[in-house]
Motif scaffolding. Structure first.
Motif, short mmCIF file in Angstrom:
data_model
loop_
_atom_site.label_atom_id
_atom_site.label_comp_id
_atom_site.label_asym_id
_atom_site.label_seq_id
_atom_site.Cartn_x
_atom_site.Cartn_y
_atom_site.Cartn_z
N GLN A 164 0.83 -1.21 0.00
CA GLN A 164 0.00 0.00 0.00
C GLN A 164 0.86 1.25 0.00
O GLN A 164 0.54 2.24 -0.66
CB GLN A 164 -0.94 0.01 1.21
CG GLN A 164 -2.00 1.10 1.17
CD GLN A 164 -2.90 0.98 -0.04
OE1 GLN A 164 -3.46 -0.08 -0.31
NE2 GLN A 164 -3.05 2.06 -0.81
N ASP B 225 0.56 4.08 -2.87
CA ASP B 225 0.25 5.48 -2.55
C ASP B 225 1.30 6.41 -3.15
O ASP B 225 0.96 7.47 -3.69
CB ASP B 225 0.18 5.68 -1.03
CG ASP B 225 -1.01 4.99 -0.40
OD1 ASP B 225 -1.94 4.60 -1.14
OD2 ASP B 225 -1.02 4.82 0.84
N GLU C 277 0.68 9.31 -6.20
CA GLU C 277 1.02 10.71 -5.95
C GLU C 277 1.97 11.24 -7.01
O GLU C 277 1.80 12.35 -7.53
CB GLU C 277 1.65 10.85 -4.56
CG GLU C 277 2.04 12.26 -4.19
CD GLU C 277 2.69 12.35 -2.82
OE1 GLU C 277 3.18 13.44 -2.47
OE2 GLU C 277 2.70 11.33 -2.10
#
Length: 274
Positions: free
Chosen positions: A21, A25, A29
């Motif tokens: 995860q 993430d 971004e």
């Protein structure tokens, strides 16, 4: 080095990356920034300093096939200075030509006795932004770099780079999963953006030598730590054996234990109130 690791080992490593995860993430971004017009190259690199354990990534970067080869090259004990994943999914930026030693010099490494081993997790092609190197550029010494958006978007001085490319060949390093490339910390390397539909993930082990132990501790990566080489292959049983991605160098197990012992001895020797 072709076929250093077996396809089934690389497949397990890939599964650990795509199910992380924290890495997901980060990639989302970075992709958002890139599509908005920025070029956050170094943000595509997911870095960690917990390199002395028996986790899934250490089985690659501390393998006798990689770490052992680099120790022979330098004729010195080496340790994994830090590990990193290149999260080069579609619509991710590449890297301007740069030297790793430009950054590591500022972290207290007096000599350019460092190297990187780059393991291809996905096929690396010119279409998906494979690694490219300038042959012989490690002989140029440490070069000045320009910071366009801090370290996130930086690279060697463009005027000097133009002159270098007129004199030295540029090599595109196309790889199959399991292939490795070892390159010196002063080798100019970079990559193009990934505008294809295919990811180009890679695992990088960065190595320093014992004799080049950084003279300062005011940096994020570990000073010299004696590390064992690993001979066991990666298997499905390793999928959940992950390092501590948030560990700082001065919180590594040997130093933490040393502080705990020091505290214990100080308390033991302190006169007790009666």
């Amino acid at each position: 080095m072709r076929g250093v690791f077996k396809p089934e080992e690389v497949a397990v490593i890939r599964r650990a990356i795509v199910t992380s995860q924290a890495m997901t993430d980060r990639s989302e971004e970075v992709r958002s920034k890139f599509l908005s017009g920025k070029y956050p190259s170094f943000e595509t690199i997911f870095v960690w300093n917990d390199t002395s354990g028996q986790d899934i990534f250490a089985k690659i970067t501390r393998s006798h096939k990689t770490m052992g080869t680099i120790a022979k090259i330098f004729e010195d004990d080496v340790y994994v200075y830090h590990n990193k994943i290149v999260l080069k999914y579609p619509n991710m930026p590449g890297f301007k030509y740069h030297q790793d030693y430009f950054y590591w010099y500022k972290m207290g490494c007096l000599r350019p006795d460092l190297a990187t081993c780059f393991l291809a997790i996905d096929p690396a092609t010119r279409e998906n932004g494979c690694l490219k190197l300038i042959e012989g550029s490690h002989r140029l010494g440490r070069l000045e770099h320009e910071l366009y958006d801090g370290v996130s978007d930086s690279g060697v001085d463009e005027d000097r780079l133009k002159a270098i490319l007129e004199r030295m060949p540029e090599c595109y390093i196309e790889l199959e999963p399991g292939d490795c490339v070892i390159f010196h910390c002063n080798t100019l390397h970079g990559s193009d953006a990934n505008k294809s539909e295919n990811s180009r993930l890679a695992l990088l082990g960065c190595y320093n030598t014992k004799l080049n132990d950084p003279y300062t501790r005011n940096h994020e990566h570990p000073n010299y730590i004696e590390q064992s080489q690993i001979h066991d292959p990666v298997t499905d049983a390793d999928i959940d054996k992950l390092p501590n991605f948030t560990l700082k160098y001065n919180e590594s197990a040997p130093r933490k234990l040393s502080r705990q012992l020091s505290s214990f001895m100080n308390n033991a020797l302190r006169p007790q109130r009666r």
